[in-house]
Scaffold this motif. Structure first.
Motif, short mmCIF file in Angstrom:
data_model
loop_
_atom_site.label_atom_id
_atom_site.label_comp_id
_atom_site.label_asym_id
_atom_site.label_seq_id
_atom_site.Cartn_x
_atom_site.Cartn_y
_atom_site.Cartn_z
N VAL A 288 -26.90 3.15 -30.13
CA VAL A 288 -27.84 2.02 -29.71
C VAL A 288 -27.09 0.91 -28.94
CG1 VAL A 288 -28.92 -0.06 -30.52
CG2 VAL A 288 -29.32 2.24 -31.51
N GLY B 233 -30.34 -5.57 -25.19
CA GLY B 233 -31.01 -4.69 -26.03
C GLY B 233 -32.18 -4.69 -26.10
N ASN C 199 -35.36 -3.44 -33.17
CA ASN C 199 -34.15 -2.40 -33.58
C ASN C 199 -33.49 -2.79 -34.68
OD1 ASN C 199 -31.09 -1.56 -32.95
ND2 ASN C 199 -32.49 -0.03 -32.10
N ASN D 77 -33.45 3.60 -21.24
CA ASN D 77 -32.52 2.80 -21.68
C ASN D 77 -32.91 1.07 -21.56
OD1 ASN D 77 -30.57 4.61 -22.26
ND2 ASN D 77 -29.61 4.89 -20.06
N ILE E 50 -32.95 3.62 -28.01
CA ILE E 50 -32.45 2.94 -28.97
C ILE E 50 -33.44 3.19 -30.33
CG2 ILE E 50 -31.23 1.25 -27.67
CD1 ILE E 50 -33.85 -0.64 -28.45
#
Length: 383
Positions: free
Chosen positions: A339, A127, A151, A122, A99
């Protein structure tokens, strides 16, 4: 045009920053590396004052701050600048996450093409990258771990504090991309352990085109980063090229403002976010928030409205607000976010996702009014 709600792409410049830059353009127009006259000395004083302001915001030594054109360049220097050291030590293993901004992902992939081994981790569906997934990949020949602080699409804050402690004990270089958090998560950044950190002024109301790379010293020595461009000894050889005095001054002023106002800014951002979430909850729309709100920036929400394509919503509501569906660096098309894809979201949520991001000086009542209109548009599109 409506109100601007794409601060994660670029925040409007603070008028105080702009005024400082105008003064510098008018009164400090010398080259900071000119040694033979007062004009050069005056310009150099501006640069060093700005360097001190950046250093104070991050709780680092001013000798650890190197000016660049922004986070993309800082990321490239931090990663590619280790190549000579990697080849001399045999440490050619790099770890990052799926991401990261393209400025990191594309850069580590270029190393892979040159014979480096790269592990890309990952995140979980919330997230957030699992720190254990990173530590399991650590090896004796691991050169570097690069992880963003938060992010840019989801606002989810990553476990950089915990990871920094682990990597410091193991003597593995750690790079933090603090593009979205510099000037906002001020206490957290002051306490982080890292070797290299990237930032851009325009993400926290400074000018576009200027940023910094922080290289932390250990036993009085900087990390083994070398220049990746050539042409001069500016920034102690790390970043050649004539120093843009006014832009540097703008970054310094933005840091000074952030240092003085981050507490009230954080409270304002949080109040706006709570209002936005309340509006969404009360809208009657079927929706999913993408990314854990337990670990999230106070100025960002990524949300998918069921049955509402993001492209249609963005175009149909642009008279009320300017929003996006992801990183500005990939917004030339409407392909699903890499993402959100890495988070394992299904195709519907991918195609329905929008990002709303705002600043602390935005009027909350205006925000509520325009978001209400956005939600009305979404209801119409949901049918």
């Amino acid at each position: 045009m409506g109100i601007y709600l794409d601060y994660n792409a670029s925040a409007p410049i603070d008028e105080r920053v702009l005024n400082e830059m105008i003064d510098v353009y008018k009164n400090a127009y010398g080259n900071a590396d000119s040694r033979t006259h007062d004009y050069g000395e005056n310009a150099r004083k501006v640069v060093e004052e700005a360097r001190e302001r950046v250093a104070r915001l991050l709780n680092v030594d001013k000798g650890e701050v190197f000016f660049t054109s922004g986070s993309t360049e800082s990321n490239n220097i931090a990663i590619l600048g280790l190549k000579e050291y990697a080849e001399s030590t045999g440490k050619k293993h790099v770890i990052t996450s799926a991401i990261e901004h393209k400025a990191v992902l594309s850069t580590v992939n270029s190393l892979k093409e040159q014979g480096f081994e790269v592990d890309i981790i990952n995140p979980n569906e919330d997230g957030r990258v699992d720190i254990n997934e990173i530590t399991k990949k650590l090896r004796d020949d691991t050169l570097l771990v690069s992880l963003m602080h938060a992010n840019n699409e989801t606002g989810v804050i990553q476990p950089v504090k915990e990871l920094g402690e682990i990597l410091a004990e193991k003597g593995i270089l750690f790079h933090v991309d603090a593009t979205q958090t510099c000037g906002k998560l001020v206490p957290e950044l002051k306490e982080l352990k890292y070797n290299m950190l990237s930032l851009s002024a325009h993400k926290f109301s400074g000018p576009q085109g200027i940023g910094a790379l922080v290289l932390r010293k250990k036993r009085y020595k900087l990390p083994p980063v070398k220049a990746i461009m050539y042409g001069g000894q500016q920034e102690r050889g790390i970043r050649p090229g004539t120093t843009p005095i006014a832009l540097v001054a703008g970054l310094g002023k933005a840091c000074e403002i952030a240092e003085a106002e981050y507490k009230e800014n954080y409270a304002s951002l949080t109040a706006i976010k709570n209002a936005v979430i309340d509006l969404i909850e009360q809208s009657g729309l079927d929706y999913n928030v993408n990314g854990s709100q337990d670990y999230c920036m106070p100025n960002t929400i990524n949300v998918s409205f069921a049955g509402v394509e993001s492209e249609a919503l963005m175009l149909s509501s642009k008279q009320y607000c300017g929003i996006s569906n992801g990183s500005a660096c990939t917004s030339h098309d409407y392909s699903p976010s890499y993402v959100l894809k890495a988070m394992g979201l299904d195709e519907d949520r991918l195609s329905e996702a929008i990002r709303i991001s705002w600043g602390s000086k935005l009027d909350k009542d205006t925000m509520i009014s325009e978001i209400t209109k956005l939600l009305d548009v979404a209801k119409g599109l949901a049918g």
